[in-house]
Design an enzyme around this catalytic site. Structure first.
Site, PDB file in Angstrom:
ATOM      1  N   ILE A 159      44.743  50.526  -0.819  1.00  0.00           N
ATOM      2  CA  ILE A 159      44.052  50.623   0.470  1.00  0.00           C
ATOM      3  C   ILE A 159      42.725  49.881   0.441  1.00  0.00           C
ATOM      4  CG2 ILE A 159      45.168  52.824   1.038  1.00  0.00           C
ATOM      5  CD1 ILE A 159      42.539  54.233   0.279  1.00  0.00           C
ATOM      6  N   HIS A 171      50.055  51.899   2.665  1.00  0.00           N
ATOM      7  CA  HIS A 171      49.189  53.076   2.738  1.00  0.00           C
ATOM      8  C   HIS A 171      47.936  52.825   3.566  1.00  0.00           C
ATOM      9  CE1 HIS A 171      51.061  54.770  -1.231  1.00  0.00           C
ATOM     10  NE2 HIS A 171      51.901  54.759  -0.214  1.00  0.00           N
TER      11      HIS A 171
END
Length: 263
Positions: free
Chosen positions: A118, A134
């Protein structure tokens, strides 16, 4: 034999992997936390030494603190630990491994990068066909209205804890998948479309491949006779089935591959 083999051993494996890549046109690349190790970003338990214990300072397991249910019930708790992690990683940027994958993108006909990370580093480095499964911690969205924005770091957050949406006053959240939440439909749809289009080589980098959607492309490649390559100094759930295993870090391995295929 240790988990990380000698330079001679892994370079020989890089030679073999380069031979598979030279004739490839389309690559499917899967990345995990290991590709960001050279940027100073270990897995969340080790970031800044924050979460080596079972529980946080609030006596809550970190998985619970960073869960969707906690964000809904006590958003200030989730934001407290998100902010701690962000501060510990402040100033980090993409590294040579991310840059080389972006160069692969320009060298091959098509390179899809599926990442669990991320940190946004693949996008910053220039990868064009990217699935951030994600999410990205630098993207914010309101939990109640359509307000969205992107920030460089958490110093730019709206005021309050949890931060309040400047449009409607409700709490905002990072556009990431927290523990216990479903994967985003748009990312999943893109994932299946890319796999359906077919690939000549599947490359797994710096991930333990514990999630089915991460190990799945490698398993499918092996079953279909499509070459598979893993870059990881440690043993993973797919290490025993891949065609070539390069047991070293991402930056070193990708540098060796790039040199061998003329990137």
């Amino acid at each position: 034999m240790t988990e990380e083999t000698s330079g001679r051993d892994w370079l020989a494996d890089a030679d073999t992997a380069a031979g598979l890549l030279r004739t490839a046109r389309r690559l499917f690349v899967i990345t995990g936390a290991g590709i960001s190790a050279d940027s100073g970003l270990p897995t969340y338990r080790g970031i800044g030494g924050l979460y080596d214990d079972t529980h946080t300072e609030d006596a809550i397991p970190i998985e619970q603190a960073l869960s969707g249910s906690m964000l809904a019930r006590r958003p200030a708790i989730t934001w407290k630990y998100l902010a701690q992690i962000e501060r510990a990683c402040r100033g980090a940027r993409h590294n040579r491994a991310h840059e080389l994958l972006a160069a692969f993108d320009r060298h091959f006909e098509h390179v899809c990068v599926l990442t669990q990370n991320i940190d946004g580093f693949h996008r910053d480095a220039g990868s064009r066909h990217l699935i951030e499964m994600h999410g990205d911690v630098h993207r914010l969205l309101c939990t109640a209205c359509d307000w969205r924005t992107r920030i460089a770091d958490f110093d730019e957050l709206p005021p309050g804890m949890p931060p309040a949406c400047p449009a409607c006053g409700e709490p905002v959240r990072p556009d990431v998948v927290l523990f216990g939440e479903m994967l985003p439909e748009a990312a999943l749809s893109r994932y299946y479309r890319e796999l359906d289009a077919g690939f000549d080589v599947v490359l797994s980098i710096g991930t333990t491949s514990v999630f089915p959607y991460i190990a799945g492309p490698v398993v499918a490649a092996v079953q279909a006779g499509i070459p598979s390559i893993e870059i990881n100094p440690g043993e993973t759930s797919v290490s025993r089935i891949v065609d070539v295993r390069i047991r070293t870090g991402a930056a070193a391995a990708l540098t060796a591959l790039a040199e061998r295929i003329g990137i």
